[in-house]
Design a protein around this motif. Structure first.
Motif, short mmCIF file in Angstrom:
data_model
loop_
_atom_site.label_atom_id
_atom_site.label_comp_id
_atom_site.label_asym_id
_atom_site.label_seq_id
_atom_site.Cartn_x
_atom_site.Cartn_y
_atom_site.Cartn_z
N ILE A 7 27.60 -46.15 -8.98
CA ILE A 7 26.42 -46.56 -8.62
C ILE A 7 25.26 -46.04 -9.36
O ILE A 7 24.36 -46.72 -9.55
N ARG A 8 25.69 -44.79 -10.13
CA ARG A 8 24.41 -44.57 -10.93
C ARG A 8 24.48 -45.39 -12.01
O ARG A 8 23.16 -45.89 -12.59
N ASP A 9 25.72 -45.92 -12.58
CA ASP A 9 25.72 -46.74 -13.90
C ASP A 9 25.18 -48.02 -13.61
O ASP A 9 24.36 -48.69 -14.34
N LEU A 10 25.53 -48.67 -12.46
CA LEU A 10 24.96 -49.98 -12.03
C LEU A 10 23.31 -49.92 -12.07
O LEU A 10 22.61 -50.81 -12.33
N ARG A 11 22.71 -48.77 -11.38
CA ARG A 11 21.30 -48.48 -11.29
C ARG A 11 20.58 -48.49 -12.77
O ARG A 11 19.75 -49.39 -13.03
N GLU A 12 21.27 -47.59 -13.61
CA GLU A 12 20.82 -47.72 -14.91
C GLU A 12 21.01 -49.04 -15.68
O GLU A 12 20.14 -49.25 -16.58
N ASP A 13 22.25 -49.78 -15.57
CA ASP A 13 22.41 -50.83 -16.07
C ASP A 13 21.25 -52.01 -15.90
O ASP A 13 21.07 -52.94 -16.66
N ASN A 14 20.83 -51.77 -14.62
CA ASN A 14 19.79 -52.70 -14.15
C ASN A 14 18.48 -52.42 -14.32
O ASN A 14 17.49 -53.07 -13.69
N ASP A 15 18.20 -51.24 -14.99
CA ASP A 15 16.93 -50.89 -15.23
C ASP A 15 16.07 -50.34 -14.02
O ASP A 15 15.07 -50.66 -13.78
N LYS A 16 16.91 -49.75 -13.03
CA LYS A 16 16.19 -49.43 -11.89
C LYS A 16 15.83 -47.84 -11.82
O LYS A 16 16.77 -47.23 -12.27
N THR A 17 15.22 -47.51 -10.87
CA THR A 17 14.86 -46.09 -10.54
C THR A 17 15.58 -45.75 -9.34
O THR A 17 15.90 -46.77 -8.43
N GLN A 18 15.82 -44.73 -8.91
CA GLN A 18 16.50 -44.30 -7.74
C GLN A 18 15.19 -44.72 -6.49
O GLN A 18 15.78 -45.07 -5.47
N SER A 19 13.91 -44.22 -6.58
CA SER A 19 13.17 -44.48 -5.95
C SER A 19 13.08 -46.25 -5.57
O SER A 19 13.02 -46.44 -4.36
N GLU A 20 13.45 -47.01 -6.52
CA GLU A 20 13.46 -48.59 -6.18
C GLU A 20 14.49 -48.94 -5.46
O GLU A 20 14.54 -49.59 -4.44
N VAL A 21 15.65 -48.30 -5.76
CA VAL A 21 17.03 -48.49 -4.94
C VAL A 21 16.64 -48.15 -3.43
O VAL A 21 17.16 -48.45 -2.58
N ALA A 22 16.41 -46.76 -3.48
CA ALA A 22 16.29 -46.25 -2.13
C ALA A 22 15.11 -47.00 -1.13
O ALA A 22 15.71 -47.36 -0.16
N LYS A 23 14.40 -47.50 -1.90
CA LYS A 23 13.17 -48.46 -0.96
C LYS A 23 14.02 -49.74 -0.66
O LYS A 23 13.95 -50.11 0.63
N TYR A 24 14.66 -50.40 -1.38
CA TYR A 24 15.35 -51.52 -1.00
C TYR A 24 16.30 -51.09 0.22
O TYR A 24 16.63 -51.77 1.05
N LEU A 25 17.10 -49.95 0.03
CA LEU A 25 18.08 -49.64 1.07
C LEU A 25 17.32 -48.80 2.39
O LEU A 25 17.95 -48.85 3.50
N GLY A 26 15.96 -48.90 2.21
CA GLY A 26 15.15 -48.40 3.28
C GLY A 26 15.56 -46.70 3.73
O GLY A 26 15.44 -46.51 4.89
N MET A 27 15.43 -46.08 2.59
CA MET A 27 15.56 -44.84 2.82
C MET A 27 14.55 -43.92 1.77
O MET A 27 14.22 -44.75 0.88
N LYS A 28 14.48 -42.67 1.85
CA LYS A 28 13.81 -41.95 0.95
C LYS A 28 14.60 -41.78 -0.45
O LYS A 28 15.96 -41.37 -0.25
N GLN A 29 14.09 -41.49 -1.48
CA GLN A 29 14.60 -40.93 -2.99
C GLN A 29 15.64 -40.01 -2.93
O GLN A 29 16.70 -40.21 -3.29
#
Length: 73
Positions: A7-29
């Motif tokens: 999931i870290r590799d996917l996030r980095e490959d898609n140029d996303k930050t942890q905060s962006e993914v966390a927001k999508y998931l409805g949680m805090k970073q």
């Protein structure tokens, strides 16, 4: 490969930050950080949401296959 590395590799490959993914998931970073660093097991609903977000299979995230293709039902 452990799911948290994937999931870290996917996030980095898609140029996303942890905060962006966390927001999508409805949680805090910091909560997402724990999943990504293997400090907490990932719940199935979060696994499914990440699968949809990155358009990959849950098996790919879990490291059961190296084929990221998601099967559409």
């Amino acid at each position: 490969m452990s799911y948290y590395k994937r999931i870290r590799d996917l996030r980095e490959d898609n140029d996303k930050t942890q905060s962006e993914v966390a927001k999508y998931l409805g949680m805090k970073q910091p909560q997402y950080y724990r999943y990504e660093n293997g400090l907490r097991d990932i719940p199935s609903d979060i696994l499914i949401a990440l699968s949809e977000y990155y358009d990959v299979s849950t098996d790919y995230i879990l490291g059961l296959t190296d084929n990221p293709k998601r099967t559409k039902l």
